[in-house]
Design an enzyme around this catalytic site. Structure first.
Site, PDB file in Angstrom:
ATOM      1  N   LYS A   1       0.838  -1.212   0.000  1.00 31.00           N
ATOM      2  CA  LYS A   1       0.000   0.000   0.000  1.00 31.00           C
ATOM      3  C   LYS A   1       0.873   1.262   0.000  1.00 31.00           C
ATOM      4  CE  LYS A   1      -2.034  -1.215   3.879  1.00 31.00           C
ATOM      5  NZ  LYS A   1      -1.328  -2.495   4.128  1.00 31.00           N
ATOM      6  N   ARG A  32     -10.029   0.559   8.360  1.00 29.60           N
ATOM      7  CA  ARG A  32      -9.448  -0.718   8.753  1.00 29.60           C
ATOM      8  C   ARG A  32     -10.482  -1.686   9.302  1.00 29.60           C
ATOM      9  NH1 ARG A  32      -3.635   0.032   8.563  1.00 29.60           N
ATOM     10  NH2 ARG A  32      -2.695  -1.769   9.538  1.00 29.60           N
ATOM     11  N   ARG A  88      11.600  -5.384   4.754  1.00 30.54           N
ATOM     12  CA  ARG A  88      11.366  -3.944   4.539  1.00 30.54           C
ATOM     13  C   ARG A  88      12.356  -3.084   5.330  1.00 30.54           C
ATOM     14  NH1 ARG A  88       5.565  -1.936   5.335  1.00 30.54           N
ATOM     15  NH2 ARG A  88       5.799  -3.075   7.272  1.00 30.54           N
ATOM     16  N   ARG A 137      11.044  -1.011  10.953  1.00 27.83           N
ATOM     17  CA  ARG A 137       9.953  -0.610  11.837  1.00 27.83           C
ATOM     18  C   ARG A 137       9.859  -1.513  13.056  1.00 27.83           C
ATOM     19  NH1 ARG A 137       4.722   0.249   8.132  1.00 27.83           N
ATOM     20  NH2 ARG A 137       3.811  -1.110   9.711  1.00 27.83           N
ATOM     21  N   ARG A 183      -0.531  -8.642  13.558  1.00 29.28           N
ATOM     22  CA  ARG A 183      -1.024  -7.719  12.513  1.00 29.28           C
ATOM     23  C   ARG A 183      -1.779  -8.487  11.432  1.00 29.28           C
ATOM     24  NH1 ARG A 183       4.356  -5.155  10.757  1.00 29.28           N
ATOM     25  NH2 ARG A 183       3.068  -4.184   9.127  1.00 29.28           N
TER      26      ARG A 183
HETATM   27  P1  AP5 Z   1       4.813  -1.621   1.816  1.00 31.18           P
HETATM   28  O1  AP5 Z   1       4.452  -0.770   0.645  1.00 31.18           O
HETATM   29  O2  AP5 Z   1       5.577  -1.001   2.941  1.00 31.18           O
HETATM   30  O3  AP5 Z   1       3.511  -2.407   2.351  1.00 31.18           O
HETATM   31  P2  AP5 Z   1       2.214  -1.868   3.128  1.00 31.18           P
HETATM   32  O4  AP5 Z   1       1.040  -2.522   2.501  1.00 31.18           O
HETATM   33  O5  AP5 Z   1       2.234  -0.366   3.200  1.00 31.18           O
HETATM   34  O6  AP5 Z   1       2.479  -2.543   4.513  1.00 31.18           O
HETATM   35  P3  AP5 Z   1       2.420  -2.016   6.009  1.00 31.18           P
HETATM   36  O7  AP5 Z   1       3.147  -3.056   6.796  1.00 31.18           O
HETATM   37  O8  AP5 Z   1       2.894  -0.594   6.134  1.00 31.18           O
HETATM   38  O9  AP5 Z   1       0.907  -2.058   6.286  1.00 31.18           O
HETATM   39  P4  AP5 Z   1       0.227  -2.139   7.627  1.00 31.18           P
HETATM   40  O10 AP5 Z   1      -1.178  -1.996   7.193  1.00 31.18           O
HETATM   41  O11 AP5 Z   1       0.534  -3.321   8.454  1.00 31.18           O
HETATM   42  O12 AP5 Z   1       0.885  -0.925   8.449  1.00 31.18           O
HETATM   43  P5  AP5 Z   1       0.371   0.508   8.884  1.00 31.18           P
HETATM   44  O13 AP5 Z   1       1.536   1.401   8.953  1.00 31.18           O
HETATM   45  O14 AP5 Z   1      -0.815   0.922   8.097  1.00 31.18           O
HETATM   46  O15 AP5 Z   1       5.610  -2.879   1.232  1.00 31.18           O
HETATM   47  C1  AP5 Z   1       6.132  -3.883   2.096  1.00 31.18           C
HETATM   48  C2  AP5 Z   1       7.491  -4.382   1.553  1.00 31.18           C
HETATM   49  O16 AP5 Z   1       7.266  -5.067   0.321  1.00 31.18           O
HETATM   50  C3  AP5 Z   1       8.485  -3.254   1.254  1.00 31.18           C
HETATM   51  O17 AP5 Z   1       9.767  -3.668   1.616  1.00 31.18           O
HETATM   52  C4  AP5 Z   1       8.384  -3.051  -0.270  1.00 31.18           C
HETATM   53  O18 AP5 Z   1       9.600  -2.599  -0.810  1.00 31.18           O
HETATM   54  C5  AP5 Z   1       8.012  -4.457  -0.732  1.00 31.18           C
HETATM   55  N1  AP5 Z   1       7.127  -4.455  -1.906  1.00 31.18           N
HETATM   56  C6  AP5 Z   1       6.029  -3.688  -2.113  1.00 31.18           C
HETATM   57  N2  AP5 Z   1       5.433  -3.975  -3.286  1.00 31.18           N
HETATM   58  C7  AP5 Z   1       6.169  -4.983  -3.832  1.00 31.18           C
HETATM   59  C8  AP5 Z   1       6.063  -5.722  -5.048  1.00 31.18           C
HETATM   60  N3  AP5 Z   1       5.066  -5.512  -5.925  1.00 31.18           N
HETATM   61  N4  AP5 Z   1       6.986  -6.703  -5.289  1.00 31.18           N
HETATM   62  C9  AP5 Z   1       7.991  -6.932  -4.394  1.00 31.18           C
HETATM   63  N5  AP5 Z   1       8.159  -6.250  -3.239  1.00 31.18           N
HETATM   64  C10 AP5 Z   1       7.256  -5.291  -2.954  1.00 31.18           C
HETATM   65  O19 AP5 Z   1      -0.191   0.232  10.378  1.00 31.18           O
HETATM   66  C11 AP5 Z   1       0.681  -0.027  11.449  1.00 31.18           C
HETATM   67  C12 AP5 Z   1      -0.144  -0.102  12.752  1.00 31.18           C
HETATM   68  O20 AP5 Z   1      -0.785   1.167  13.004  1.00 31.18           O
HETATM   69  C13 AP5 Z   1      -1.288  -1.118  12.756  1.00 31.18           C
HETATM   70  O21 AP5 Z   1      -0.830  -2.408  13.103  1.00 31.18           O
HETATM   71  C14 AP5 Z   1      -2.223  -0.508  13.817  1.00 31.18           C
HETATM   72  O22 AP5 Z   1      -1.768  -0.774  15.114  1.00 31.18           O
HETATM   73  C15 AP5 Z   1      -2.087   0.970  13.573  1.00 31.18           C
HETATM   74  N6  AP5 Z   1      -3.088   1.501  12.631  1.00 31.18           N
HETATM   75  C16 AP5 Z   1      -2.846   2.040  11.396  1.00 31.18           C
HETATM   76  N7  AP5 Z   1      -3.985   2.422  10.815  1.00 31.18           N
HETATM   77  C17 AP5 Z   1      -4.990   2.114  11.689  1.00 31.18           C
HETATM   78  C18 AP5 Z   1      -6.394   2.254  11.642  1.00 31.18           C
HETATM   79  N8  AP5 Z   1      -7.016   2.765  10.553  1.00 31.18           N
HETATM   80  N9  AP5 Z   1      -7.126   1.828  12.712  1.00 31.18           N
HETATM   81  C19 AP5 Z   1      -6.516   1.321  13.791  1.00 31.18           C
HETATM   82  N10 AP5 Z   1      -5.174   1.143  13.900  1.00 31.18           N
HETATM   83  C20 AP5 Z   1      -4.419   1.546  12.854  1.00 31.18           C
END
Ligand code: AP5
Length: 239
Positions: free
Chosen positions: A22, A97, A143, A176, A187
């Site tokens: 994402k 979410r 990552r 992270r 997660r």
């Molecule tokens: P990346 O693009 O970083 O993936 P992502 O989908 O953004 O993954 P996240 O881990 O950031 O998502 P998340 O939803 O767990 O975390 P968030 O910060 O929202 O890509 C991942 C890796 O793959 C990278 O190394 C990249 O280079 C590689 N890659 C990407 N595309 C590729 C491809 N096509 N081919 C090969 N490699 C590829 O949330 C963190 C925490 O915050 C949650 O656990 C929760 O506690 C809290 N939180 C956030 N939002 C909310 C909400 N709305 N409500 C409640 N709690 C929340």
């Protein structure tokens, strides 16, 4: 590109499991369409780092890989969406979410966002990035990100030119806190139980489109741009 940047595209919501890509895709859309990325994960991490009251409440929840309570999210998201740079559109990465957050967002957009004359053009488009479950662990554990410019790397699939250094500004890359294996499982469970139903919520409204996130980054980006362009031209989503 002039065409891409001259018209608003309304809200773009990126759905997908942790590690689906994402954040990676959001950055491509930002660059192409000049609309801001609103990552609730990044906003929460900033709050944790600054030690704000929200950050203090969110810190332990995030460290367990659980979702931060909805009522804490709403103020933070509303404040960000009211900023002027969101008027032409924005990318939501990590929000909504769960179905309650999706309902809240619809109500917020209805009351505060839409210019009534343009409502039909501005309904959110929801892009779900589908990735095979077995790839996710490797994506998350590999990552690394730049603490200064936010660029995302992967030691397996997208390494920086110099090990551990950002290609753009030379900063030392970081891992992270919640990318440890014991947290990742929490997660992924939160995603399966709470976030997956959000896709059904938007599919019922005809706004969901899926892209194949197993492909290389640029091919996922091409699919995402196609979805955004057909949305602007009025094509419906999946049902
Ligand atoms: P990346 O693009 O970083 O993936 P992502 O989908 O953004 O993954 P996240 O881990 O950031 O998502 P998340 O939803 O767990 O975390 P968030 O910060 O929202 O890509 C991942 C890796 O793959 C990278 O190394 C990249 O280079 C590689 N890659 C990407 N595309 C590729 C491809 N096509 N081919 C090969 N490699 C590829 O949330 C963190 C925490 O915050 C949650 O656990 C929760 O506690 C809290 N939180 C956030 N939002 C909310 C909400 N709305 N409500 C409640 N709690 C929340």
């Amino acid at each position: 590109m002039a065409e891409a940047t001259s018209r608003g595209i309304g809200p773009v919501i990126l759905l997908g499991s942790p590690g689906a890509g994402k954040g990676t895709q959001a950055k491509q859309i930002v660059e192409h369409y000049s609309i801001p990325q609103i990552s609730t994960g990044d906003l929460l991490r900033e709050n944790v780092q600054r030690g704000t009251p929200l950050g203090v409440l969110a810190k332990d929840v995030m460290a367990r890989g659980e979702l931060v309570p909805d009522d804490l999210m709403y103020d933070m998201v509303a404040q960000r969406l009211r900023q002027e740079d969101c008027e032409r559109g924005f990318i939501l990465d990590g929000f909504p979410r769960n179905p309650a957050q999706a309902g809240w967002l619809d109500a917020f957009l209805e009351h505060e966002f839409f210019d009534k004359a343009q409502r039909d053009q501005c309904l959110p488009i929801v892009i779900r990035i589908d990735v095979d479950y077995n790839r996710l662990l490797r994506r998350i554990t590999g990552r690394r990100s730049c603490p200064v410019c936010g660029r995302i790397y992967n030691v397996y699939s997208q390494p920086p030119r110099v090990a551990d250094k950002c290609d753009v500004d030379g900063s030392t890359l970081v891992t992270r806190d919640d990318d440890r294996e014991e947290v990742i499982r929490g997660r992924l469970t939160a995603y399966e139980q709470q976030t997956k139903p959000v896709a059904g919520y938007y599919a019922r409204k005809g706004r969901l489109v899926s892209v194949n996130g197993d492909l290389p980054v640029d091919q996922v980006t091409e699919q995402s741009f196609r979805v955004i362009e057909s949305h602007r031209n009025g094509a419906p989503g999946e049902n």
